[in-house]
Design a protein around this motif. Structure first.
Motif, short mmCIF file in Angstrom:
data_model
loop_
_atom_site.label_atom_id
_atom_site.label_comp_id
_atom_site.label_asym_id
_atom_site.label_seq_id
_atom_site.Cartn_x
_atom_site.Cartn_y
_atom_site.Cartn_z
N VAL A 46 0.86 -1.19 0.00
CA VAL A 46 0.00 0.00 0.00
C VAL A 46 0.89 1.24 0.00
N VAL A 47 0.64 2.15 -0.92
CA VAL A 47 1.54 3.29 -1.13
C VAL A 47 0.79 4.61 -0.97
N ASN A 48 1.57 5.68 -0.82
CA ASN A 48 1.02 7.02 -0.83
C ASN A 48 1.21 7.62 -2.22
N VAL A 49 0.19 8.33 -2.69
CA VAL A 49 0.24 8.94 -4.01
C VAL A 49 0.19 10.46 -3.84
N TYR A 50 1.26 11.13 -4.29
CA TYR A 50 1.34 12.59 -4.21
C TYR A 50 1.13 13.16 -5.60
N VAL A 51 0.16 14.04 -5.72
CA VAL A 51 -0.24 14.58 -7.02
C VAL A 51 -0.04 16.09 -7.04
N SER A 52 0.56 16.58 -8.13
CA SER A 52 0.70 18.02 -8.35
C SER A 52 -0.03 18.39 -9.63
N HIS A 53 -0.72 19.51 -9.58
CA HIS A 53 -1.43 20.02 -10.75
C HIS A 53 -1.04 21.47 -10.95
N VAL A 54 -0.40 21.76 -12.08
CA VAL A 54 0.02 23.12 -12.39
C VAL A 54 -1.10 23.81 -13.15
N GLU A 55 -1.67 24.82 -12.55
CA GLU A 55 -2.76 25.58 -13.17
C GLU A 55 -2.19 26.89 -13.72
N ARG A 56 -2.35 27.08 -15.02
CA ARG A 56 -1.82 28.27 -15.65
C ARG A 56 -2.82 29.42 -15.53
N MET A 57 -2.34 30.54 -15.01
CA MET A 57 -3.16 31.72 -14.83
C MET A 57 -3.05 32.60 -16.08
N PRO A 58 -4.16 33.23 -16.52
CA PRO A 58 -4.10 34.07 -17.72
C PRO A 58 -3.20 35.28 -17.52
N ARG A 59 -2.58 35.74 -18.61
CA ARG A 59 -1.68 36.90 -18.57
C ARG A 59 -2.48 38.17 -18.35
N ASN A 60 -2.03 38.99 -17.45
CA ASN A 60 -2.67 40.28 -17.18
C ASN A 60 -2.25 41.28 -18.24
N PRO A 61 -3.20 41.94 -18.95
CA PRO A 61 -2.84 42.93 -19.98
C PRO A 61 -2.00 44.08 -19.45
N LEU A 62 -2.06 44.32 -18.14
CA LEU A 62 -1.28 45.42 -17.57
C LEU A 62 0.22 45.22 -17.80
N PHE A 63 0.64 43.94 -17.91
CA PHE A 63 2.07 43.68 -18.11
C PHE A 63 2.57 44.19 -19.46
N ASP A 64 1.65 44.42 -20.41
CA ASP A 64 2.05 44.91 -21.73
C ASP A 64 2.16 46.43 -21.78
N ASP A 65 1.73 47.10 -20.72
CA ASP A 65 1.79 48.56 -20.68
C ASP A 65 3.25 49.03 -20.55
N PRO A 66 3.75 49.90 -21.48
CA PRO A 66 5.15 50.34 -21.42
C PRO A 66 5.51 51.04 -20.11
N ILE A 67 4.56 51.81 -19.56
CA ILE A 67 4.84 52.52 -18.30
C ILE A 67 5.03 51.51 -17.16
N PHE A 68 4.17 50.46 -17.15
CA PHE A 68 4.30 49.42 -16.12
C PHE A 68 5.66 48.74 -16.24
N GLN A 69 6.06 48.42 -17.49
CA GLN A 69 7.35 47.75 -17.71
C GLN A 69 8.52 48.63 -17.31
N ARG A 70 8.37 49.97 -17.53
CA ARG A 70 9.46 50.89 -17.20
C ARG A 70 9.73 50.91 -15.71
N PHE A 71 8.67 50.90 -14.91
CA PHE A 71 8.84 51.02 -13.45
C PHE A 71 8.97 49.67 -12.75
N PHE A 72 8.35 48.62 -13.33
CA PHE A 72 8.33 47.33 -12.62
C PHE A 72 9.05 46.22 -13.38
#
Length: 463
Positions: A46-72
């Protein structure tokens, strides 16, 4: 006087016997009642089963803003969130095959298995069988020989038999609980299509899913699957999948199969109620009533007719419609099953050929894309095999929705798995390619005809 003395001596002898029966134990063997030998035999597998599930979160459009990229700074790609789950499993083959529940590994992107001796191995999912809530894992190892648990006979169990549950509840480590078989052939539980569970009062808790239910000979008789609970903890109502169903899943995995093919009846059944039993002249409401027979299926070839009641399969009594599915589901393909059938007050013995449902037409699965209500839906051509796979009784034509993408347009407008698409904007849909073409056209309005749960639904949606 002599009679009185005799009665006194008999009474004295009875008291002496009573005193003897209450004598304190003289040896350790007289006081030791232990399941330890059974546990020592079963626990290593009898064994233990460890499961991982990687859930991809959608890209925030704010990251494409040049001002956001300049400061952050840049970056800002798709985020990831890792979800982890824990279950149990049972080694059933020395090569490293592990049986567990399908719901334990359903969305897994990574699976690791820890043995009782604390060794850990990566595992791949060799077979998924959502209809039985079972899955088979294959440990990634070279030259290893693993301990296994011998499979028993779940049909030999009786209510009141002692059983032992082994698993890893709440992640505290391997745990053993003991109880009895509380009931057999429990249906209407809703955990799988082949609902035919062993019920036990052995404590089963979250994390026990996929663990072993063993008899006092240390043999596997069930895979612990679910509990009934109002608090989240054990309430003495645990359910296990019988090992007779497990055997077919393991056999398919050993032969390299990715799925399990089972015998097809080719008939629609329903439970026998008291009113139906009275109308048919039956002594009690038991068995499975034949509602419809597919003219091209094994049931028709065997001589089964509408109105018949299936009472037993190969001598095993049938209590309801789900029992028929289970009894046929555990039988290997290629043979013949004998159906004890009630018709007009007589019992008939009908031979049923054990063959899988044909996939005619081919499923031609595809995912719909574009601006339509079905965007993000996986659809298939309807065939007896697909209808059997998705548990669609009485469905013969059209295109079926096999899955709906999370957060897709189809999910947002209410399209559901199992929906059968009959028409779009007045055009009949006979194949997945018909639906793909219909959805590729721009439309101000979408008139849809869908069969859901036996009911035809017509709806109109904006384009």
């Amino acid at each position: 006087m002599i009679r009185l003395v005799l009665v006194f001596l008999l009474a004295l002898g009875g008291a002496a016997l009573a005193d003897t029966a209450r004598v304190a134990p003289q040896t350790p063997a007289q006081v030791r009642l232990s399941f330890a030998p059974v546990v020592k035999k079963a626990a290593p597998a009898v064994v233990n089963v460890y499961v991982s599930h990687v859930e991809r979160m959608p890209r925030n459009p704010l990251f494409d803003d040049p001002i956001f990229q300049r400061f952050f700074g840049g970056g800002g790609g798709e985020g990831e969130r890792v979800q982890k789950a824990l279950g149990s499993g049972v080694l059933v083959d020395p090569s490293g095959l592990v049986v567990t529940n399908y719901h334990v590994v359903e969305n897994a992107t990574e699976v690791r298995v820890a043995l009782a001796d604390r060794r850990e191995f990566e595992a791949e999912i060799a077979l998924r069988d959502p209809r039985t809530d079972l899955a088979v894992l294959r440990l990634k190892s070279e030259g290893e020989t693993f301990p296994t648990l011998e499979m028993g006979d779940s049909d030999a169990l009786e209510v009141g038999d002692f059983v032992i549950a082994i698993g890893d509840p709440f992640g505290v480590g391997q745990t053993v609980t003991q109880g009895i078989v509380s009931a057999l052939a429990r249906t209407q539980i809703g955990a799988s299509d082949y609902g035919f569970f062993i019920q036990t009062d052995a404590a089963i808790n979250p994390g026990n899913s996929g663990g072993a239910l063993v008899d006092l000979d240390g043999r596997l008789v069930g895979i612990n699957s679910m509990i009934y609970s109002r608090s989240g903890g054990s309430m003495g109502l645990g359910f296990a999948i019988p090992v007779s169903m497990v055997k077919g899943v393991v056999a398919a995995a050993l032969h390299g199969g990715k799925s399990v093919k089972r015998a097809w009846l080719g008939a629609t059944l329903q439970n026998v109620s008291k009113d139906i039993a009275d109308n048919l002249g039956l002594d009690r409401p038991t068995g499975a009533l034949v509602v419809e027979v597919d003219s091209a299926g094994p049931a028709a070839a065997a001589g089964l007719k509408r109105g018949d009641v299936i009472a037993a399969i190969d001598g095993q009594p049938v209590d309801d419609a789900q029992s028929v599915g289970f009894r046929l589901g555990v039988k290997p393909l290629g043979g013949t099953a004998r159906l004890a059938t009630l018709r007009d007050g007589k019992t008939l013995d009908l031979p049923l050929k054990l063959a899988s449902a044909p996939e005619t037409p081919p499923r031609d699965a595809l995912t719909i894309h574009g601006r339509s209500p079905f965007d993000g839906a996986l659809v298939m051509n309807l065939s007896p095999a697909v209808a059997e796979e998705l548990s669609l009784d009485g469905a013969h034509q059209g295109v079926v929705v096999a899955a709906v993408g999370e957060n897709s347009t189809a999910a947002q407008v209410g399209v559901q798995k199992g929906d059968i698409v009959l028409a779009v904007n007045g055009a009949a849909i006979a194949s997945t390619r018909d639906l793909e073409r219909a959805c590729a056209e721009r439309s101000r309005w979408w008139d849809l005809t869908i069969l859901r749960g036996g009911e035809t639904i017509r709806t109109r949606l904006g384009g």
